[in-house]
Design a protein around this motif. Structure first.
Motif, PDB file in Angstrom:
ATOM      1  N   ASN A   1       0.807  -1.228   0.000  1.00  0.00           N
ATOM      2  CA  ASN A   1       0.000   0.000   0.000  1.00  0.00           C
ATOM      3  C   ASN A   1       0.836   1.272   0.000  1.00  0.00           C
ATOM      4  O   ASN A   1       0.502   2.237  -0.704  1.00  0.00           O
ATOM      5  N   GLU A   2       1.897   1.293   0.779  1.00  0.00           N
ATOM      6  CA  GLU A   2       2.722   2.508   0.863  1.00  0.00           C
ATOM      7  C   GLU A   2       3.410   2.817  -0.465  1.00  0.00           C
ATOM      8  O   GLU A   2       3.560   3.986  -0.831  1.00  0.00           O
ATOM      9  N   SER A   3       3.799   1.798  -1.203  1.00  0.00           N
ATOM     10  CA  SER A   3       4.408   2.013  -2.516  1.00  0.00           C
ATOM     11  C   SER A   3       3.403   2.614  -3.484  1.00  0.00           C
ATOM     12  O   SER A   3       3.753   3.478  -4.289  1.00  0.00           O
ATOM     13  N   LEU A   4       2.166   2.175  -3.376  1.00  0.00           N
ATOM     14  CA  LEU A   4       1.131   2.746  -4.231  1.00  0.00           C
ATOM     15  C   LEU A   4       0.923   4.220  -3.907  1.00  0.00           C
ATOM     16  O   LEU A   4       0.749   5.043  -4.814  1.00  0.00           O
ATOM     17  N   GLU A   5       0.978   4.579  -2.633  1.00  0.00           N
ATOM     18  CA  GLU A   5       0.842   5.988  -2.235  1.00  0.00           C
ATOM     19  C   GLU A   5       2.002   6.821  -2.781  1.00  0.00           C
ATOM     20  O   GLU A   5       1.800   7.951  -3.239  1.00  0.00           O
ATOM     21  N   VAL A   6       3.205   6.270  -2.742  1.00  0.00           N
ATOM     22  CA  VAL A   6       4.369   6.981  -3.288  1.00  0.00           C
ATOM     23  C   VAL A   6       4.182   7.189  -4.790  1.00  0.00           C
ATOM     24  O   VAL A   6       4.421   8.287  -5.314  1.00  0.00           O
TER      25      VAL A   6
END
Length: 66
Positions: free
Chosen positions: A17-22
């Motif tokens: 999820n955090e990679s998608l936010e980045v």
């Protein structure tokens, strides 16, 4: 920068999820193309859907009760 973006795309494709936010932030700043972001978003959703199961949902509910 391109190498980092590729790594974030790989991680997002695996459901991180955090990679998608980045990637979303990079897309907003123009560092990622619309097609690349859309493909990463679809792959992320597919990975998240693939990991869903009734057993996992029950385990999450159990964990919340503890």
């Amino acid at each position: 920068m391109d190498r980092a973006i590729k790594h974030f795309i790989i991680a997002a494709n695996l459901g991180h999820n955090e990679s998608l936010e980045v990637l979303k932030n990079f897309y907003a700043k123009g560092h990622v193309s619309k097609d690349d972001f859309a493909a990463a978003l679809r792959a992320h959703q597919a990975a998240v859907d693939a990991t869903k199961s009734p057993q996992r949902e029950m385990a999450l509910q159990w964990e919340r009760l503890q």
